[in-house]
Enzyme design. Structure first.
Site, short mmCIF file in Angstrom:
data_model
loop_
_atom_site.label_atom_id
_atom_site.label_comp_id
_atom_site.label_asym_id
_atom_site.label_seq_id
_atom_site.Cartn_x
_atom_site.Cartn_y
_atom_site.Cartn_z
N ALA A 149 -30.14 -29.93 14.48
CA ALA A 149 -29.32 -29.43 15.58
C ALA A 149 -30.15 -28.60 16.57
O ALA A 149 -31.16 -28.00 16.19
CB ALA A 149 -28.19 -28.57 15.01
N PRO A 150 -29.71 -28.54 17.83
CA PRO A 150 -30.41 -27.73 18.84
C PRO A 150 -29.83 -26.31 18.91
O PRO A 150 -28.89 -25.98 18.20
CB PRO A 150 -30.12 -28.49 20.13
N TRP A 151 -30.39 -25.50 19.83
CA TRP A 151 -30.00 -24.09 19.91
C TRP A 151 -28.92 -23.80 20.94
O TRP A 151 -28.45 -22.68 21.06
CB TRP A 151 -31.22 -23.21 20.24
N LYS A 175 -30.47 -29.06 9.39
CA LYS A 175 -31.49 -28.08 9.81
C LYS A 175 -31.04 -27.49 11.13
O LYS A 175 -30.96 -28.16 12.14
CB LYS A 175 -32.87 -28.73 9.98
N GLU A 178 -34.31 -23.14 14.67
CA GLU A 178 -34.88 -21.97 14.00
C GLU A 178 -34.56 -20.65 14.70
O GLU A 178 -34.59 -19.59 14.08
CB GLU A 178 -36.40 -22.14 13.84
N SER A 229 -33.75 -32.83 22.37
CA SER A 229 -34.39 -33.43 23.53
C SER A 229 -34.77 -34.89 23.27
O SER A 229 -34.96 -35.30 22.11
CB SER A 229 -35.65 -32.64 23.89
N GLU A 250 -28.47 -37.97 19.73
CA GLU A 250 -27.78 -37.41 20.91
C GLU A 250 -28.83 -36.62 21.67
O GLU A 250 -29.27 -35.57 21.22
CB GLU A 250 -26.65 -36.46 20.48
N CYS A 284 -25.97 -30.38 27.74
CA CYS A 284 -26.54 -31.70 28.04
C CYS A 284 -25.68 -32.51 28.98
O CYS A 284 -26.16 -33.46 29.59
CB CYS A 284 -26.78 -32.44 26.73
N GLU A 384 -34.99 -32.80 33.44
CA GLU A 384 -33.92 -32.01 32.83
C GLU A 384 -34.32 -30.53 32.88
O GLU A 384 -35.29 -30.13 32.23
CB GLU A 384 -33.69 -32.45 31.37
#
Ligand code: NAD
Length: 501
Positions: A149-151, A175, A178, A229, A250, A284, A384
């Site tokens: 997953a992203p932040w 995950k 971080e 990304s 995604e 996004c 982006e």
């Protein structure tokens, strides 16, 4: 927070055995919140083993039992929603209104939606299609899902990955990014309290190259789902493809917002600001390219710049704050560089104000910004940026507008603003994106899919479509005639039993 460790494995928090070289920072002030114990490859292995053990039972409980557990999970999350909202705001800097009413409320609705979906396994009807067999369809879970997953939306992205997977009977190792692990860990804890068995949801805090790659490449991980990304997603896809694993990606976006000459200008202006500044532009699907008919262009840009100038930046925990900081200093530098580059190439840049106060001096704030005076080939129309930055260009004909809208390798989302039904239909048909809004930009809903076209990835989050992706379809064909010698065998070998030598 999380003094007992940042790894949630087999229903309990553990300390990671990896490096401690990442800081979790409050991006509004720059204060270090923690230097977490990160997951090593050995921790990944322990989490996958827990998920594999959990799978043995979770994949066999009835859909109704899974559904009941998930309804209890939704109820448990509701009791924790204020804590979740505060933690989300602390680690990401997003305004508390956003955390409460979008991230947390949306995630809880997702849990309730997938609790219902767990009991609905669609497929073709059983039947005697061959005339001699009964064919049935089984829809089965896949196994252990490894997810990354992203932040930007730590809880929502966790929810979008975890929920369809477990509703279908899989177990998961997620995950978290971080720098934002808190709400995903809280989510997993709430699941255990609600009665979802240990091992069904495991959450790791670790870096991409160490924990991420170990997870994607782990031999007991049967499916990989990734949000982030396009650059990292293609690497993750390549690792997964090397072991022929199912992959769900995604990725990035560069959404156009097309304003035709018959649009409600006031609606388009407000929609453009909300659509570009949501989550400080770190979304996004955010509106990033306003493509505006030349007759409305000046009024549109003035209207957007005026609202941007009125937006309040500051303490994200304050209910009156409209825009928080970007997620990190590193990301702030990236966004700043994109805008500086546009300026150096002759663009006009109109920005709102930064928060005043010494407490924000180390915060990662970037003002809402409108970029004009560019043409459709400008880098800012293609790269982006992932910040509260809207670039705007004028167009003359509908053909030109749609061509500019599609002039991007991405295809996640888009909007078209018009009162003409035929134009709306044409835009929704011709824009190459996984979602096209008409006269709005951003709303999402649990029942409907979210996912990309082109380099924005493949696979859907939310809705019954995502549930299907976390299942595999098996055809079972039962022979009904009990005739030992089948007529079709003659295709393979002649029946010589009646021959005399
Ligand atoms: P990122 O790609 O840098 O990181 C995403 C995740 O991948 C993080 O957890 C990171 O630790 C992990 N990662 C990094 N390198 C890895 C590797 N080599 N192997 C395995 N995992 C690795 O993205 P980000 O900066 O966290 O998030 C922003 C990006 O996410 C934007 O491009 C945005 O458009 C995209 N995004 C897409 C969607 C969507 O639904 N399409 C939703 C949210 C964000």
């Amino acid at each position: 927070m999380f003094d007992n460790g940042h790894q949630y494995i087999a229903g309990e928090l553990r300390t990671g055995t990896g490096d401690r070289d990442v800081e979790i920072v409050n991006p509004a002030t720059g204060a270090v919140l923690a230097t977490p114990d990160l997951a090593s490859a050995a921790d990944v292995d322990a989490a996958v083993r827990a998920a594999r053990d959990g799978y043995a039972t979770w994949s066999r409980v009835t859909p109704a039992e899974r559904s009941d557990a998930m309804h209890a999970f939704a109820a448990e999350l509701r009791t924790r929603s204020e804590d979740l909202a505060r933690a989300e705001t602390l680690q990401t800097g997003k305004p508390i209104r956003m955390s409460r009413d979008f991230d947390i409320a949306g995630s809880i609705d997702n849990v309730a939606f997938f609790a219902g979906t767990a009991r609905h396994l669609p497929g073709l009807a059983s039947g005697e299609y061959s005339g001699e067999h009964t064919s049935t369809i089984r829809r089965e879970p896949i196994g252990v899902v490894g997810s990354i997953a992203p932040w930007n939306y730590p809880l929502q992205m966790a929810a979008w990955k975890v929920l369809p997977a477990i509703a279908a009977g899989n177990t998961i190792v997620l995950k978290a990014a971080e720098i934002t692990p808190y709400t995903a860990l809280m989510f997993a804890e709430a699941a255990t309290t609600a009665g979802i068995p240990a091992g069904v949801i495991n959450v790791l805090t670790g870096t991409g190259p160490v924990a991420g790659e170990a997870l994607v490449g782990h031999r007991d991980v049967s499916m990989v789902s990734f949000t982030g990304s396009t650059a990292v997603g293609t690497r993750v896809g390549a690792i997964a493809a090397g072991a022929a694993k199912r992959v769900h990606l995604e990725l990035g976006g560069k959404a156009p917002l097309v304003v035709f000459d018959d649009a409600d200008l006031d609606a388009a202006i407000h929609g453009a600001v909300a659509g570009s500044c949501i989550n400080t532009g770190q979304d996004c699907t955010a509106a990033t390219r306003a493509i505006v008919h030349e007759s409305l262009y000046d009024a549109f840009c003035d209207g957007v710049a005026d609202i941007m100038a009125s937006m309040r930046l500051g303490d994200p925990h304050d209910d009156d704050t409209d825009l928080g900081p970007l997620s990190s200093q590193r990301h702030l530098e990236r966004v700043r560089t994109h805008v500086e580059k546009a300026k150096a190439n002759g663009a006009t840049v109109r920005s709102g104000s930064l928060p005043r106060g010494a407490e924000y001096a180390e915060g990662s704030f970037f003002p809402p910004t409108l970029v004009t005076g560019i043409d459709r080939d400008a880098a800012i129309m293609h790269d982006e940026v992932f910040g509260p930055v809207l670039a705007a260009v004028p167009f003359g004909s509908d053909d030109e507008a749609l061509e500019i809208a599609n002039d991007t390798p991405y295809g996640l989302a888009a909007s078209a603003w018009t009162r003409d039904l035929n134009r709306a239909n044409r835009a929704s048909r011709e824009i190459q994106a996984g979602c096209v809004w008409i006269n709005d930009h951003i709303p999402i809903i649990s029942e409907m899919p979210h996912g990309g076209y082109k380099q924005s990835g493949f696979g859907k989050d939310m809705s019954a479509y995502s549930f299907e992706e976390y299942t595999q379809v098996k055809h079972v064909m039962v022979e009904n005639t009990a005739v030992p010698r089948k007529d079709w065998h003659r295709i393979v070998f002649a029946d010589r039993s009646g021959e005399t030598s």
